[in-house]
Design an enzyme around this catalytic site. Sequence first.
Site, PDB file in Angstrom:
ATOM      1  N   LEU A   1       0.809  -1.218   0.000  1.00 36.69           N
ATOM      2  CA  LEU A   1       0.000   0.000   0.000  1.00 36.69           C
ATOM      3  C   LEU A   1       0.842   1.267   0.000  1.00 36.69           C
ATOM      4  O   LEU A   1       0.318   2.380   0.105  1.00 36.69           O
ATOM      5  CB  LEU A   1      -0.944  -0.025   1.209  1.00 36.69           C
ATOM      6  CG  LEU A   1      -1.770  -1.322   1.313  1.00 36.69           C
ATOM      7  CD1 LEU A   1      -2.652  -1.285   2.540  1.00 36.69           C
ATOM      8  CD2 LEU A   1      -2.574  -1.566   0.055  1.00 36.69           C
TER       9      LEU A   1
ATOM     10  N   HIS B   1       3.168   4.278  -1.483  1.00 36.37           N
ATOM     11  CA  HIS B   1       3.122   5.066  -2.711  1.00 36.37           C
ATOM     12  C   HIS B   1       4.458   5.020  -3.434  1.00 36.37           C
ATOM     13  O   HIS B   1       5.507   4.863  -2.803  1.00 36.37           O
ATOM     14  CB  HIS B   1       2.803   6.529  -2.391  1.00 36.37           C
ATOM     15  CG  HIS B   1       1.456   6.715  -1.760  1.00 36.37           C
ATOM     16  ND1 HIS B   1       1.263   6.573  -0.396  1.00 36.37           N
ATOM     17  CD2 HIS B   1       0.250   7.000  -2.294  1.00 36.37           C
ATOM     18  CE1 HIS B   1      -0.018   6.779  -0.126  1.00 36.37           C
ATOM     19  NE2 HIS B   1      -0.659   7.036  -1.246  1.00 36.37           N
TER      20      HIS B   1
ATOM     21  N   GLU C   1      10.405   4.028   4.240  1.00 39.06           N
ATOM     22  CA  GLU C   1      11.656   3.899   3.481  1.00 39.06           C
ATOM     23  C   GLU C   1      12.829   3.749   4.448  1.00 39.06           C
ATOM     24  O   GLU C   1      13.738   2.939   4.219  1.00 39.06           O
ATOM     25  CB  GLU C   1      11.854   5.125   2.578  1.00 39.06           C
ATOM     26  CG  GLU C   1      11.057   5.110   1.285  1.00 39.06           C
ATOM     27  CD  GLU C   1       9.560   5.404   1.474  1.00 39.06           C
ATOM     28  OE1 GLU C   1       9.143   5.749   2.604  1.00 39.06           O
ATOM     29  OE2 GLU C   1       8.811   5.277   0.484  1.00 39.06           O
TER      30      GLU C   1
ATOM     31  N   ASP D   1      22.843 -12.179   6.290  1.00 36.93           N
ATOM     32  CA  ASP D   1      23.199 -13.093   5.211  1.00 36.93           C
ATOM     33  C   ASP D   1      24.705 -13.384   5.210  1.00 36.93           C
ATOM     34  O   ASP D   1      25.133 -14.507   4.945  1.00 36.93           O
ATOM     35  CB  ASP D   1      22.781 -12.475   3.869  1.00 36.93           C
ATOM     36  CG  ASP D   1      22.982 -13.404   2.684  1.00 36.93           C
ATOM     37  OD1 ASP D   1      22.797 -14.631   2.844  1.00 36.93           O
ATOM     38  OD2 ASP D   1      23.325 -12.907   1.594  1.00 36.93           O
TER      39      ASP D   1
END
Lengths: 198, 198, 198, 198, 198, 198
Positions: D93, D95, D130, D144
Amino acid sequence: MTESPAVQPTAAGSIDAGAEGFTHLAGDGSARMVDVTAKTPTIRSATAEATVLVAPEVLAALTGGTVPKGDVWAVARIAGIQGAKKCAELLPLAHVIGVHGATVDFEVGPDRIRIIATTRTADRTGVEMEAMTAASVAGLAMVDMVKGLDRAVELTGVRLLEKTGGRSGTWRRDDAEHPAAPEASDASVAPNAPVARG
Amino acid sequence: MTESPAVQPTAAGSIDAGAEGFTHLAGDGSARMVDVTAKTPTIRSATAEATVLVAPEVLAALTGGTVPKGDVWAVARIAGIQGAKKCAELLPLAHVIGVHGATVDFEVGPDRIRIIATTRTADRTGVEMEAMTAASVAGLAMVDMVKGLDRAVELTGVRLLEKTGGRSGTWRRDDAEHPAAPEASDASVAPNAPVARG
Amino acid sequence: MTESPAVQPTAAGSIDAGAEGFTHLAGDGSARMVDVTAKTPTIRSATAEATVLVAPEVLAALTGGTVPKGDVWAVARIAGIQGAKKCAELLPLAHVIGVHGATVDFEVGPDRIRIIATTRTADRTGVEMEAMTAASVAGLAMVDMVKGLDRAVELTGVRLLEKTGGRSGTWRRDDAEHPAAPEASDASVAPNAPVARG
Amino acid sequence: MTESPAVQPTAAGSIDAGAEGFTHLAGDGSARMVDVTAKTPTIRSATAEATVLVAPEVLAALTGGTVPKGDVWAVARIAGIQGAKKCAELLPLAHVIGVHGATVDFEVGPDRIRIIATTRTADRTGVEMEAMTAASVAGLAMVDMVKGLDRAVELTGVRLLEKTGGRSGTWRRDDAEHPAAPEASDASVAPNAPVARG
Amino acid sequence: MTESPAVQPTAAGSIDAGAEGFTHLAGDGSARMVDVTAKTPTIRSATAEATVLVAPEVLAALTGGTVPKGDVWAVARIAGIQGAKKCAELLPLAHVIGVHGATVDFEVGPDRIRIIATTRTADRTGVEMEAMTAASVAGLAMVDMVKGLDRAVELTGVRLLEKTGGRSGTWRRDDAEHPAAPEASDASVAPNAPVARG
Amino acid sequence: MTESPAVQPTAAGSIDAGAEGFTHLAGDGSARMVDVTAKTPTIRSATAEATVLVAPEVLAALTGGTVPKGDVWAVARIAGIQGAKKCAELLPLAHVIGVHGATVDFEVGPDRIRIIATTRTADRTGVEMEAMTAASVAGLAMVDMVKGLDRAVELTGVRLLEKTGGRSGTWRRDDAEHPAAPEASDASVAPNAPVARG
């Protein structure tokens, strides 16, 4: 090669009518992303529809309560919203623009699901393709979920219903222009209404 | 929380019939990417079609020579081929599999473009959705190129024609199952035939 | 430059222990995607968990019925499943492998949501990072939906619970190794159970 | 179906409070990308943190000089910066907005790595997600790289520290709101300082 | 339209020599993703090189110690490795295959950076394009970092050095075939050697 | 950790000269996406070129009519246009900006294909890298189509020809700065001219 390399591309990059008014094609027929740098960012919206034709018994299982109420509608809705964001990746000549609003709604009849997608932006180009892509991808996600039970499932009637904003302003579909998609039956189930979740 | 966390997901991850045979939905209706680790990689193919309905005068401009022969068909073809590769990104529950072959062909009538997409793989799942996605995205790319001249352009009849391979073997569409898409007129133009490029 | 260009990269591309056992780092500390071409495709699975800490009144609104039952759980679940598919895009040194199964489940307590993600593959590498990415992205999607009402929402305890398959076989978390994430309260709401949808 | 298709989606697309203030959910609980076309582009920033808990001996190998100084910090930093750009792709959802600045920094203690990510934009929405995505993906990239030596490695404490700009202006975390992540030890190693490269 | 739709695409999908041996083009010149389902997965590798020509004073700043040793080489290396994974997304007719190993190395001369990329797979097609894409994208990332100080920076000599595996076996570049890229000067700096980090 | 977490990243996020003027590197050498929120959106353009060196007999087959005129040029052109849109995904430190125009043109000589790409935006940063990426990816797509017949094919001379707009205004390449790419022979074939399609 005598002409300055800087000239040719600038010419190619400028806004022109395109070949016979096909703005995505240059005068020689080559594809291009048409230059919209001179356009003004304004609020634009577009609404598109798509219809998925499903075998009634399969659709009944999804809506009639024999299947626990779950994620099926959300899967298609989210696929559509994310599809709107991927428009510039899917359509080679589409611009990268901000997608500033997107909704996907459903109307369910005995043998079909009508998908209505609306996209909105405050950017330089219209969002008609974003809306049609959202409706298509939502439809494909629905197809993906039912195809195991109905291989003949069909996505049809993907078309623009309305656009607003931009230089050309508002356009609303005149169904006479093209044979309309088969009328959706009255929505006996509104998938997201609390009542439908009982 | 008493049950071991390792158990629950393993159970959820195992192959089961899903809710009422919807393999993409777990017994409680929640979405999942169904486990196909136990399936055998075999050669599978799928062919899907889509039809774009365009105003005849617009289509005539593309095919009748008033527009220089150029990239228009390639744009749609490449969009379709790349769309097949993006299937797992577009459809939330689709698997990441190898796409090992893809073709997109066109048949053009006076008022429509028929798109035929075939995808092939040697992987664990069928490529029906890859073929339907390829046909849809090729159609949307075509819509994108003509919408400036025909806002009413419509993508319709996206459906599977044939699949081969996998446990269920070959399936071929029985057009009686669903109202067929309007018959495409005789292809008066084969877009990629050298003659059509003259 | 005296040494043959073909030699150096082949050497760099071969399987070695890496710097001090860091397989993602070459002997000189440079990053690499370690060569797994010699590994055998086998069925592997991984299960990871993540916990989202939310203000109780906000969580209560989602689970207590004051908000219509809708897409909230599906949004997070689908974000997680799609996140698993994007692992190789997000993690620079991760391999492109087939993701052949993925599930995301929730357990809801008064002040937290526990996310359990399982990924499965029949490919050459383990899917531990796919599972941890799925749990993280599902958690971030949940954060995105509640942050407007609870800016202090926190994603915590992203960790591997179990892995199976591959050369190293099965590993199960020994919670003594690290301070465990706070125990999730008894799941008073099972988000996808039909009862919870009433 | 009697109501005009153009009305319903426009209604659905308009700005409303959402269900109980959940702006990402429509009144019926369905997910949507909330319409922000009416918002003003202004400079906004967000800072988030995440903490990776690593076995001290493994972390010591990375920072103590037994491993040649190399790309390990850059791999995590770049993964985080690129993760910020992928936010709209990962969160259904979210933008599509311009990401106009991003930094990822580290503080290293004996048993943990603290990641601090800042994102900036001059667009229509905040960049909190973000920043949290950047911190999370940087953390997953670190996981990782060390998981081969420490399977119990954990990503924790992903949370917003500060946001500025937009209608709601500046917000700064009040650590009392939630149990804070365990204090990071004094940074004995600043990974990018020239001295740390000696 | 008389011929069966199922036949034409199957024909189009079959392996043929292509137009004049261009396997990516069908007999009529249309693009296609050539069918490789019949090929055997085997270990294949490819090594490509690229050279970035940079103003010596700019390059000296990166290598001579006036700039703190940092992420610059890692940025280019990671861009290259991730570029290899994006090959099928960038090249319309490339197959989606597993990338099972990738390395990017540098040799630095007074006025140039030589990039050597190796990619490996155990899949159905060669990885020549993955290696060339890795070298190109690593080069573009380097260009991006120096262009502010040297707008004339140039990426040149992107070419295959060697391939192994597959039906055609090993191929090694015969530099006489094409004018070689300008000889790289002796590598006075090996960017990733610990000594270079001092 | 005594200093406020909110300060450090803000500092790191502010516009500074970077290390020795490398704006993509912070003072300590760490990579960052430089903050451009303070920059004004203005119309900017960039033109870049690339050259593909191909064996004359292979190139002759593409241009001399022995291969049916088809999609080959469109494949490379579309790859380039889509590559421009992927710039922020390929280059770790590039900004997500709107790409508002893109064209890719070709000039064909007996042994080479010259690619000229122009990108345009009305956003906050220049589009030099978008243009160079478009030229490179178009070149790689061309390489992909001919490599089966000419493994020694080479992509060379990827460089900026011109930029306009932004604070630094117009820049035009001074070919003396670097050894120019070998002069392209007179274009005996203009791939997109109707005549060339006959």
